[in-house]
Design a protein around this motif. Structure first.
Motif, PDB file in Angstrom:
ATOM      1  N   GLU A 141      -6.246 -12.111 -74.837  1.00 44.57           N
ATOM      2  CA  GLU A 141      -6.538 -12.340 -76.251  1.00 44.57           C
ATOM      3  C   GLU A 141      -6.632 -11.013 -77.013  1.00 44.57           C
ATOM      4  O   GLU A 141      -6.172 -10.917 -78.154  1.00 44.57           O
ATOM      5  CB  GLU A 141      -7.836 -13.135 -76.403  1.00 44.57           C
ATOM      6  CG  GLU A 141      -7.740 -14.572 -75.917  1.00 44.57           C
ATOM      7  CD  GLU A 141      -6.679 -15.359 -76.655  1.00 44.57           C
ATOM      8  OE1 GLU A 141      -6.653 -15.313 -77.901  1.00 44.57           O
ATOM      9  OE2 GLU A 141      -5.858 -16.025 -75.985  1.00 44.57           O
ATOM     10  N   LEU A 142      -7.229 -10.005 -76.389  1.00 49.16           N
ATOM     11  CA  LEU A 142      -7.296  -8.684 -77.026  1.00 49.16           C
ATOM     12  C   LEU A 142      -5.901  -8.082 -77.174  1.00 49.16           C
ATOM     13  O   LEU A 142      -5.585  -7.460 -78.191  1.00 49.16           O
ATOM     14  CB  LEU A 142      -8.188  -7.742 -76.220  1.00 49.16           C
ATOM     15  CG  LEU A 142      -9.691  -7.865 -76.427  1.00 49.16           C
ATOM     16  CD1 LEU A 142     -10.442  -7.007 -75.420  1.00 49.16           C
ATOM     17  CD2 LEU A 142     -10.084  -7.464 -77.846  1.00 49.16           C
ATOM     18  N   ALA A 143      -5.063  -8.259 -76.158  1.00 48.64           N
ATOM     19  CA  ALA A 143      -3.701  -7.716 -76.205  1.00 48.64           C
ATOM     20  C   ALA A 143      -2.880  -8.394 -77.294  1.00 48.64           C
ATOM     21  O   ALA A 143      -2.104  -7.743 -78.002  1.00 48.64           O
ATOM     22  CB  ALA A 143      -3.034  -7.882 -74.845  1.00 48.64           C
ATOM     23  N   THR A 144      -3.041  -9.704 -77.445  1.00 46.73           N
ATOM     24  CA  THR A 144      -2.333 -10.433 -78.497  1.00 46.73           C
ATOM     25  C   THR A 144      -2.786  -9.970 -79.877  1.00 46.73           C
ATOM     26  O   THR A 144      -1.966  -9.723 -80.769  1.00 46.73           O
ATOM     27  CB  THR A 144      -2.572 -11.945 -78.353  1.00 46.73           C
ATOM     28  OG1 THR A 144      -2.104 -12.376 -77.078  1.00 46.73           O
ATOM     29  CG2 THR A 144      -1.857 -12.720 -79.452  1.00 46.73           C
ATOM     30  N   ALA A 145      -4.102  -9.827 -80.049  1.00 52.37           N
ATOM     31  CA  ALA A 145      -4.638  -9.391 -81.338  1.00 52.37           C
ATOM     32  C   ALA A 145      -4.256  -7.956 -81.655  1.00 52.37           C
ATOM     33  O   ALA A 145      -4.137  -7.582 -82.825  1.00 52.37           O
ATOM     34  CB  ALA A 145      -6.162  -9.528 -81.339  1.00 52.37           C
ATOM     35  N   LEU A 146      -4.049  -7.157 -80.627  1.00 56.35           N
ATOM     36  CA  LEU A 146      -3.722  -5.743 -80.820  1.00 56.35           C
ATOM     37  C   LEU A 146      -2.452  -5.557 -81.635  1.00 56.35           C
ATOM     38  O   LEU A 146      -2.312  -4.583 -82.367  1.00 56.35           O
ATOM     39  CB  LEU A 146      -3.574  -5.075 -79.448  1.00 56.35           C
ATOM     40  CG  LEU A 146      -3.508  -3.549 -79.394  1.00 56.35           C
ATOM     41  CD1 LEU A 146      -4.808  -2.944 -79.904  1.00 56.35           C
ATOM     42  CD2 LEU A 146      -3.239  -3.084 -77.969  1.00 56.35           C
ATOM     43  N   ARG A 147      -1.547  -6.507 -81.546  1.00 60.06           N
ATOM     44  CA  ARG A 147      -0.262  -6.414 -82.241  1.00 60.06           C
ATOM     45  C   ARG A 147      -0.275  -7.154 -83.567  1.00 60.06           C
ATOM     46  O   ARG A 147       0.738  -7.249 -84.241  1.00 60.06           O
ATOM     47  CB  ARG A 147       0.844  -6.957 -81.329  1.00 60.06           C
ATOM     48  CG  ARG A 147       1.108  -6.021 -80.159  1.00 60.06           C
ATOM     49  CD  ARG A 147       1.648  -6.755 -78.938  1.00 60.06           C
ATOM     50  NE  ARG A 147       1.885  -5.835 -77.839  1.00 60.06           N
ATOM     51  CZ  ARG A 147       0.932  -5.401 -77.011  1.00 60.06           C
ATOM     52  NH1 ARG A 147      -0.323  -5.815 -77.172  1.00 60.06           N
ATOM     53  NH2 ARG A 147       1.206  -4.569 -76.027  1.00 60.06           N
ATOM     54  N   LYS A 148      -1.428  -7.725 -83.936  1.00 60.61           N
ATOM     55  CA  LYS A 148      -1.538  -8.470 -85.188  1.00 60.61           C
ATOM     56  C   LYS A 148      -2.686  -7.916 -86.031  1.00 60.61           C
ATOM     57  O   LYS A 148      -2.471  -7.233 -87.009  1.00 60.61           O
ATOM     58  CB  LYS A 148      -1.753  -9.957 -84.890  1.00 60.61           C
ATOM     59  CG  LYS A 148      -0.604 -10.602 -84.132  1.00 60.61           C
ATOM     60  CD  LYS A 148      -0.915 -12.053 -83.801  1.00 60.61           C
ATOM     61  CE  LYS A 148       0.220 -12.704 -83.031  1.00 60.61           C
ATOM     62  NZ  LYS A 148      -0.099 -14.103 -82.649  1.00 60.61           N
ATOM     63  N   ASN A 149      -3.892  -8.253 -85.619  1.00 60.82           N
ATOM     64  CA  ASN A 149      -5.090  -7.807 -86.328  1.00 60.82           C
ATOM     65  C   ASN A 149      -6.143  -7.454 -85.287  1.00 60.82           C
ATOM     66  O   ASN A 149      -6.953  -8.292 -84.902  1.00 60.82           O
ATOM     67  CB  ASN A 149      -5.591  -8.923 -87.251  1.00 60.82           C
ATOM     68  CG  ASN A 149      -6.739  -8.462 -88.126  1.00 60.82           C
ATOM     69  OD1 ASN A 149      -6.925  -7.261 -88.351  1.00 60.82           O
ATOM     70  ND2 ASN A 149      -7.526  -9.406 -88.621  1.00 60.82           N
ATOM     71  N   PRO A 150      -6.131  -6.207 -84.782  1.00 63.03           N
ATOM     72  CA  PRO A 150      -6.935  -5.870 -83.595  1.00 63.03           C
ATOM     73  C   PRO A 150      -8.437  -5.978 -83.821  1.00 63.03           C
ATOM     74  O   PRO A 150      -8.946  -5.762 -84.917  1.00 63.03           O
ATOM     75  CB  PRO A 150      -6.529  -4.418 -83.303  1.00 63.03           C
ATOM     76  CG  PRO A 150      -5.971  -3.900 -84.582  1.00 63.03           C
ATOM     77  CD  PRO A 150      -5.342  -5.069 -85.261  1.00 63.03           C
ATOM     78  N   TYR A 151      -9.123  -6.344 -82.738  1.00 64.04           N
ATOM     79  CA  TYR A 151     -10.580  -6.373 -82.720  1.00 64.04           C
ATOM     80  C   TYR A 151     -11.103  -5.020 -82.243  1.00 64.04           C
ATOM     81  O   TYR A 151     -10.626  -4.490 -81.244  1.00 64.04           O
ATOM     82  CB  TYR A 151     -11.098  -7.449 -81.763  1.00 64.04           C
ATOM     83  CG  TYR A 151     -10.814  -8.864 -82.167  1.00 64.04           C
ATOM     84  CD1 TYR A 151     -11.622  -9.529 -83.084  1.00 64.04           C
ATOM     85  CD2 TYR A 151      -9.743  -9.561 -81.610  1.00 64.04           C
ATOM     86  CE1 TYR A 151     -11.384 -10.840 -83.441  1.00 64.04           C
ATOM     87  CE2 TYR A 151      -9.495 -10.880 -81.962  1.00 64.04           C
ATOM     88  CZ  TYR A 151     -10.309 -11.508 -82.876  1.00 64.04           C
ATOM     89  OH  TYR A 151     -10.072 -12.810 -83.231  1.00 64.04           O
ATOM     90  N   SER A 152     -12.093  -4.497 -82.946  1.00 65.31           N
ATOM     91  CA  SER A 152     -12.743  -3.268 -82.509  1.00 65.31           C
ATOM     92  C   SER A 152     -13.957  -3.655 -81.653  1.00 65.31           C
ATOM     93  O   SER A 152     -15.100  -3.623 -82.114  1.00 65.31           O
ATOM     94  CB  SER A 152     -13.176  -2.423 -83.715  1.00 65.31           C
ATOM     95  OG  SER A 152     -13.831  -1.248 -83.286  1.00 65.31           O
ATOM     96  N   VAL A 153     -13.683  -4.049 -80.421  1.00 67.00           N
ATOM     97  CA  VAL A 153     -14.749  -4.522 -79.538  1.00 67.00           C
ATOM     98  C   VAL A 153     -14.449  -4.110 -78.097  1.00 67.00           C
ATOM     99  O   VAL A 153     -13.303  -4.152 -77.652  1.00 67.00           O
ATOM    100  CB  VAL A 153     -14.904  -6.060 -79.656  1.00 67.00           C
ATOM    101  CG1 VAL A 153     -13.631  -6.776 -79.261  1.00 67.00           C
ATOM    102  CG2 VAL A 153     -16.055  -6.566 -78.821  1.00 67.00           C
TER     103      VAL A 153
END
Length: 205
Positions: A87-99
Motif C-alpha cells: 500500500e505504501l509502494a502504491t501510494a508512493l507513485r500517487k500521493n505518498p504517505y509520510s509515515v
C-alpha cells in the motif's frame, strides 16, 4: 522529535512510542497513543506526519479486519507487513504517505516477529528497530545491551534505558511514552512512562 522503537524477545515483541502530538513549535497534546492494535496478535507503531499516520494506520487496520471477515482467518504478521508495504509502494507513485512503521506480531507457527517499514516502502524483518530523532539514542542503547532471547523483564528494563537516554540527550525530548507488548496471549499495553524528575528510576511494570 518523535521516538518509536521496539525489539524481539523470547516469545514476544515489545514496542514503545512517545505520546506527543506536535506541530512546528506547538505541543497539541501529550497523551497521543501512536501504537495501534491491528488485531488480537499484531501491533503497529507509527511515526510521521500526524494526519498521514492516523489515516494510514486506520486504513491498514480496517483492511486487515476486512480480510479476516471475508476469509475467516487472520493475516499472518509477514502477510500484514507485505500488504502494508504494498500500500505504501502504491501510494508512493500517487500521493505518498509520510509515515514510518514498526509492525510487531506473534504467529503460532513462527513465533514473534518485527518488521521495519519506512515511508518509501522499504521492508525488513529485524530483531530491533527505531524511527524518529529518538532512534539515534535508542538504537545505540539496543546495540549495546540487546541480546537474543531476552526475558520480558529484561526487555522492559532496556526500553526504560532507551527512554532515559532519549530524555537526557535529545534537545526537545518527549515527556511521556507508552509501551505495548504482543505474545502468545495477544497484544496488550504494558505501561505508560510519564514525566519524572531527572535521575529518578522508573517504577516496575
Amino acid at each position: 522529535m518523535e521516538s518509536v522503537f521496539g525489539l524481539v524477545g523470547n516469545g514476544f515483541v515489545i514496542v514503545a512510542a512517545d505520546t506527543s502530538a506536535v506541530h512546528s513549535i506547538l505541543v497539541h497534546k501529550s497523551n497521543e497513543d501512536k501504537i495501534m492494535v491491528l488485531d488480537s496478535h499484531k501491533l503497529v507503531a507509527a511515526s510521521g506526519e500526524p494526519g498521514d499516520r492516523v489515516q494510514f494506520t486506520e486504513y491498514i487496520q480496517k483492511n486487515v479486519s476486512l480480510y479476516q471477515f471475508r476469509n475467516g482467518i487472520p493475516l499472518t504478521t509477514a502477510a500484514a507487513a507485505n500488504y502494508t508495504r504494498g500500500e505504501l509502494a502504491t501510494a508512493l507513485r500517487k500521493n505518498p504517505y509520510s509515515v514510518n512503521i514498526l509492525l510487531a506480531g506473534y504467529d503460532k507457527e513462527t513465533g514473534p516477529s518485527l518488521y521495519y517499514i519506512d515511508y518509501i516502502a522499504t521492508l525488513h524483518k529485524v530483531e530491533k528497530g527505531a524511527f524518529g530523532y529518538g532512534s539515534y539514542f535508542s538504537l545505540a542503547m539496543m546495540d549495546r545491551h540487546y541480546h537474543s532471547g531476552m526475558t520480558e523483564q529484561e526487555a522492559i528494563d532496556l526500553i526504560d534505558k532507551c527512554i532515559l537516554e532519549i530524555r537526557s540527550r535529545l534537545v526537545v525530548a518527549p515527556p511521556n511514552f507508552v509501551i505495548k507488548i504482543v505474545d502468545k496471549n495477544g497484544a496488550r499495553e504494558v505501561a505508560w512512562r510519564e514525566s519524572i524528575k531527572d535521575g529518578a528510576s522508573f517504577p516496575s511494570a
